[in-house]
Design a protein around this motif. Sequence first.
Motif, PDB file in Angstrom:
ATOM      1  N   SER A  43     -49.933 -25.573 -51.785  1.00 28.97           N
ATOM      2  CA  SER A  43     -48.442 -25.846 -51.237  1.00 28.97           C
ATOM      3  C   SER A  43     -47.246 -25.692 -52.157  1.00 28.97           C
ATOM      4  O   SER A  43     -46.516 -25.147 -51.747  1.00 28.97           O
ATOM      5  CB  SER A  43     -48.566 -27.226 -50.791  1.00 28.97           C
ATOM      6  OG  SER A  43     -49.734 -27.362 -49.814  1.00 28.97           O
ATOM      7  N   ASP A 163     -48.305 -23.761 -43.648  1.00 25.55           N
ATOM      8  CA  ASP A 163     -48.954 -24.730 -44.691  1.00 25.55           C
ATOM      9  C   ASP A 163     -50.167 -25.549 -43.943  1.00 25.55           C
ATOM     10  O   ASP A 163     -49.799 -26.443 -43.198  1.00 25.55           O
ATOM     11  CB  ASP A 163     -48.153 -25.596 -45.502  1.00 25.55           C
ATOM     12  CG  ASP A 163     -48.897 -26.161 -46.452  1.00 25.55           C
ATOM     13  OD1 ASP A 163     -50.231 -26.079 -46.776  1.00 25.55           O
ATOM     14  OD2 ASP A 163     -48.191 -26.867 -47.597  1.00 25.55           O
ATOM     15  N   GLU A 164     -51.369 -25.161 -43.934  1.00 30.38           N
ATOM     16  CA  GLU A 164     -52.334 -25.783 -43.274  1.00 30.38           C
ATOM     17  C   GLU A 164     -52.138 -26.272 -41.747  1.00 30.38           C
ATOM     18  O   GLU A 164     -52.224 -27.104 -41.283  1.00 30.38           O
ATOM     19  CB  GLU A 164     -52.785 -27.092 -44.122  1.00 30.38           C
ATOM     20  CG  GLU A 164     -53.308 -26.555 -45.385  1.00 30.38           C
ATOM     21  CD  GLU A 164     -54.328 -27.512 -46.084  1.00 30.38           C
ATOM     22  OE1 GLU A 164     -54.688 -28.503 -45.293  1.00 30.38           O
ATOM     23  OE2 GLU A 164     -54.421 -27.681 -47.152  1.00 30.38           O
TER      24      GLU A 164
HETATM   25 MG   LIG Z   1     -51.366 -28.738 -49.775  1.00 25.23          MG
END
Ligand SMILES: [Mg+2]
Lengths: 255, 270
Positions: A43, A163-164
């Motif tokens: 991240s 992000d995910e």
């Molecule tokens: Mg992360």
Amino acid sequence: MSFVSVRNVWQKYGDRSILERVNVSVDEGEFISIVGASGCGKSTFLRMLLAEETPSKGEISIDGGIPAVEPGIERGVVFQRYSVFPHMTVRGNLLAAEAFGTPLGRLPRNARKAAQDRAQATLDRIGLTHVAEQYPASLSGGMQQRLAIGQALMATPRVLLLDEPFGALDPGTRLQMHDFLMELRDETGMTVFMVTHDLHEGFKLGDRVLVFDKPRWDPVDPNVIGATITYDFDARNQGVPFQDILEKYPMLAAG
Amino acid sequence: MRLINRIPNRPGAVLLAALPFVLLLVAYSVASDIRLTANPSDKLLPAPSTIAATAERLFTEPDRRSKEILLWNDTVASLARLMGGVGISALLSLVIGLAIGLLPYARSLFSSFIAVLSMVPPLALLPILFIVFGLGETSKVVLIVIGITPFMTRDLAQRVLEIPKEQIVKAQTLGASTAVIALRVALPQILPRLISNVRLSLGSAWLFLIAAEAVASNVGLGYRIFLVRRYLAMDVILTYVIWITLLAFIIDWLLKTLSRRAFPWMEAGL
Ligand SMILES: [Mg+2]
Ligand SMILES: Nc1ncnc2c1ncn2[C@@H]1O[C@H](COP(=O)(O)OP(=O)(O)O)[C@@H](O)[C@H]1O
């Protein structure tokens, strides 16, 4: 000249090294999956691509431009959660993508019709027309993420950062979202970076899979050494490289 | 069955809710009756019927000298001060709260100052306010503002800080300037909180208002209560207290209804 270039990037928080010596070049239109252990700095890397934070060393540039100092219209983003505005309806969220660039965040009268048409087209495209006047909290997780992706794309970013994005969804919905994302990507040809903790997902969607890990371990203090890209897989053709080498270099087949 | 799992049914719940009120009324009537039989001219606990008669007189009969109904004059004067003070506080806390929540520079500038300011007991400042602003309307409004603004500001700033970072970043990637983020992302999300802050602060606002009116005024609900205290006019005082309670209740109910109407997205997830 590559489209996105990351040159010798380091990131430290205090005296903790998170990332070090990160180098990668990405061509326009490539889909990059990023995998790695939890907490290794994926991240953080995405936040630097987004220009939400600046690297303590090194440079990231898009299309040869000067490194950005804050997030802007050229980078779109979808997070795992909280990527849409809870106080706006689904349609309002899409219109926000059009209106936020104006000085007061409101569309001038003469631009309203065109913006509404574009919002409606996006609504149809992401399949949320039937809930257009509802608020995000009443949508399922998959619908919220579809909205978030549609909203990001309305601003026509040059790079899309995820992000995910499917991390909180159940497996069935996740498969649907894969198809949805791949279709959108084929239509727009955009450059995508996607962090995922699902290796299978990374290889399925990505053209390349970057693995973040610590290159070595300091025996005394694990915080001294940051993570970097330890593998850069070619994930095209189901991850088996050189499948199309004969098409590219027919002369190899001669012998 | 455990006590925590026992739930009253609908009529039972209504009955229970009414019980404290009924008990209070009965206790008062009995006590008043006991005192009045012992001494018919007792002024301390007037009979409920006396209070009702006084209330009717106060609400309908004009004053002999001024030919105006004092209770309505008092109500208008007090409500104007209350609304003025609370309105100014709401506006101030909104602007400063947004600034503290969104701008690191404003946070450095204001947040410790407001933390200290909220520790100053407002009533201790009342003499200063009377000296600086005189005995007129200004000092009363300013007391309310000083009394409730720090709390409301801190709470709103906290709410802005609690807006997920993701939303603020997302807005920036859609091209939003600081002003647009303030007006279209942060402001709409803290407006419901502003209303609940106003509801919470109204209690203190009434306290400051009545205190200021008691000390120096010539009209107002608080002024009247403290004036008639000299004649031990409990029937008048009780009528005013019940009236103030009723006003506070109505204002609270109006704000609650407004909040529910104006922010449908708050309940979308419920
Ligand atoms: Mg992360
Ligand atoms: N703003 C910050 N300040 C200090 N440490 C941070 C900050 N952001 C992240 N970290 C730390 O950096 C490490 C990497 O975080 P992150 O990039 O979120 O990992 P992940 O690979 O799971 O996405 C974590 O150990 C986290 O605690």
